[in-house]
Scaffold this motif. Structure first.
Motif, PDB file in Angstrom:
ATOM      1  N   PHE A 110      33.519  42.221  70.360  1.00  0.00           N
ATOM      2  CA  PHE A 110      34.088  43.404  69.595  1.00  0.00           C
ATOM      3  C   PHE A 110      33.554  44.615  69.845  1.00  0.00           C
ATOM      4  O   PHE A 110      34.404  45.772  69.942  1.00  0.00           O
ATOM      5  N   PHE A 111      32.276  44.842  69.879  1.00  0.00           N
ATOM      6  CA  PHE A 111      31.618  46.208  70.200  1.00  0.00           C
ATOM      7  C   PHE A 111      31.960  46.809  71.804  1.00  0.00           C
ATOM      8  O   PHE A 111      32.174  48.003  71.741  1.00  0.00           O
ATOM      9  N   GLY A 112      32.028  45.811  72.623  1.00  0.00           N
ATOM     10  CA  GLY A 112      32.515  45.962  73.718  1.00  0.00           C
ATOM     11  C   GLY A 112      33.874  46.685  73.916  1.00  0.00           C
ATOM     12  O   GLY A 112      34.228  47.873  74.548  1.00  0.00           O
ATOM     13  N   SER A 113      34.779  46.049  73.121  1.00  0.00           N
ATOM     14  CA  SER A 113      36.034  46.501  73.280  1.00  0.00           C
ATOM     15  C   SER A 113      36.221  47.920  72.360  1.00  0.00           C
ATOM     16  O   SER A 113      37.116  48.626  72.769  1.00  0.00           O
ATOM     17  N   GLN A 114      35.558  47.881  71.389  1.00  0.00           N
ATOM     18  CA  GLN A 114      35.703  49.307  70.781  1.00  0.00           C
ATOM     19  C   GLN A 114      34.959  50.217  71.301  1.00  0.00           C
ATOM     20  O   GLN A 114      35.350  51.692  71.219  1.00  0.00           O
ATOM     21  N   TYR A 115      33.864  50.065  72.150  1.00  0.00           N
ATOM     22  CA  TYR A 115      33.178  51.117  72.958  1.00  0.00           C
ATOM     23  C   TYR A 115      34.366  51.711  74.005  1.00  0.00           C
ATOM     24  O   TYR A 115      34.213  52.793  74.410  1.00  0.00           O
ATOM     25  N   VAL A 116      34.954  50.690  74.621  1.00  0.00           N
ATOM     26  CA  VAL A 116      36.173  51.076  75.599  1.00  0.00           C
ATOM     27  C   VAL A 116      36.836  52.142  74.892  1.00  0.00           C
ATOM     28  O   VAL A 116      37.363  53.148  75.690  1.00  0.00           O
ATOM     29  N   LYS A 117      37.264  51.852  73.791  1.00  0.00           N
ATOM     30  CA  LYS A 117      38.469  52.811  72.957  1.00  0.00           C
ATOM     31  C   LYS A 117      37.644  53.962  72.705  1.00  0.00           C
ATOM     32  O   LYS A 117      38.298  54.753  71.999  1.00  0.00           O
ATOM     33  N   GLY A 118      36.223  54.158  72.920  1.00  0.00           N
ATOM     34  CA  GLY A 118      35.712  55.215  72.305  1.00  0.00           C
ATOM     35  C   GLY A 118      35.197  55.481  70.793  1.00  0.00           C
ATOM     36  O   GLY A 118      34.852  56.474  70.161  1.00  0.00           O
ATOM     37  N   LEU A 119      35.409  54.038  70.256  1.00  0.00           N
ATOM     38  CA  LEU A 119      35.096  54.176  68.427  1.00  0.00           C
ATOM     39  C   LEU A 119      33.642  53.739  68.035  1.00  0.00           C
ATOM     40  O   LEU A 119      33.408  53.853  67.329  1.00  0.00           O
ATOM     41  N   VAL A 120      33.299  53.364  69.478  1.00  0.00           N
ATOM     42  CA  VAL A 120      31.664  52.871  69.221  1.00  0.00           C
ATOM     43  C   VAL A 120      30.552  53.560  70.045  1.00  0.00           C
ATOM     44  O   VAL A 120      30.760  53.867  71.305  1.00  0.00           O
ATOM     45  N   SER A 121      29.541  53.832  69.482  1.00  0.00           N
ATOM     46  CA  SER A 121      28.484  54.692  70.452  1.00  0.00           C
ATOM     47  C   SER A 121      27.208  53.545  70.281  1.00  0.00           C
ATOM     48  O   SER A 121      27.106  52.604  69.540  1.00  0.00           O
ATOM     49  N   LEU A 122      26.137  53.813  70.942  1.00  0.00           N
ATOM     50  CA  LEU A 122      24.971  53.031  71.237  1.00  0.00           C
ATOM     51  C   LEU A 122      24.293  52.950  69.705  1.00  0.00           C
ATOM     52  O   LEU A 122      23.677  52.268  69.410  1.00  0.00           O
ATOM     53  N   TYR A 123      24.560  54.220  68.837  1.00  0.00           N
ATOM     54  CA  TYR A 123      23.666  54.388  67.683  1.00  0.00           C
ATOM     55  C   TYR A 123      24.536  53.392  66.764  1.00  0.00           C
ATOM     56  O   TYR A 123      23.864  52.680  65.745  1.00  0.00           O
TER      57      TYR A 123
END
Length: 215
Positions: A45-58
């Motif tokens: 989940f977080f990996g796919s959202q990170y690729v989309k730019g919706l998730v940061s390390l925060y």
């Protein structure tokens, strides 16, 4: 195929799996299955959202803090404080990862309902952990365990007795040498007078003066 607000079905399903894994881990308490399932779903989940730019390390850090708080709740007597903070952190991080708007909240609710529905189907097959017993009432107040409701003293109805203490409007009378708490039907009754029991409602015994006329 999309869900509420254009959010992909896959994202909602992954969040549902995360919630289901969390519930399973709370129920089983360290069996490991919930942890592995939750970590796998969270990673995707977080990996796919990170690729989309919706998730940061925060956002990921908030999620991990939530997991740690819930784990600590199982070990420490915090009366639910850490558990509550952990759940709040998890929800906050997932909402941010879904976009941080009302559509994200709707998707979160849909995932939660789906997870609860699946969990309800399998909950009886899972062993219970200490944390689960802390958040779910396990004991029943049954007569077999010594719990009884207020005793109906119907045997007192119509009995006459002497007032042990002033009844104004509550006091006590002496019946067969045993003090009984009573309330007056309205009038003040002095110590030493004779009264008659005119009503019994559970543990509430109502008396009036023995020489008072019936209504």
């Amino acid at each position: 195929m999309d869900v509420i607000g254009g959010l992909p079905v896959l994202q909602v399903l992954l969040v549902a799996v995360i919630f289901l894994a969390l519930l399973m881990e709370i129920k089983t308490g360290g069996m490991g299955l919930g942890v592995l399932l939750g970590l796998a779903a969270a990673g995707v989940f977080f990996g796919s959202q990170y690729v989309k730019g919706l998730v940061s390390l925060y956002h990921v850090a908030i999620f991990l803090v939530g997991i740690l708080c819930i784990a600590a709740e199982a070990l420490l007597p915090t009366m639910g404080l850490l558990g509550g903070l952990g759940v709040a952190a998890l929800l906050y991080s997932v909402i941010l990862a879904l976009g941080g708007d009302f559509n994200a909240v709707y998707a979160l609710l849909a995932a939660a309902v789906l997870a609860l529905a699946v969990f309800a189907l399998i909950v009886k097959r899972l062993p219970s952990s200490r944390l689960w017993k802390k958040v779910v009432l396990q004991d029943e107040s049954t007569s077999a365990r010594g719990y009884v409701s207020a005793e109906e003293r119907l045997g007192l109805l119509g009995r006459e007795a002497r007032v042990l203490t002033d009844v104004r409007p509550a006091g006590s009378i002496l019946v067969d040498g045993v003090p009984v708490d009573v309330v007056s039907e309205g009038a003040y009754i002095e110590k030493g007078e004779r009264v008659r029991v005119v009503a019994v409602h559970g543990s509430r015994v109502v008396v009036r003066k023995a020489d008072a006329p019936e209504e």
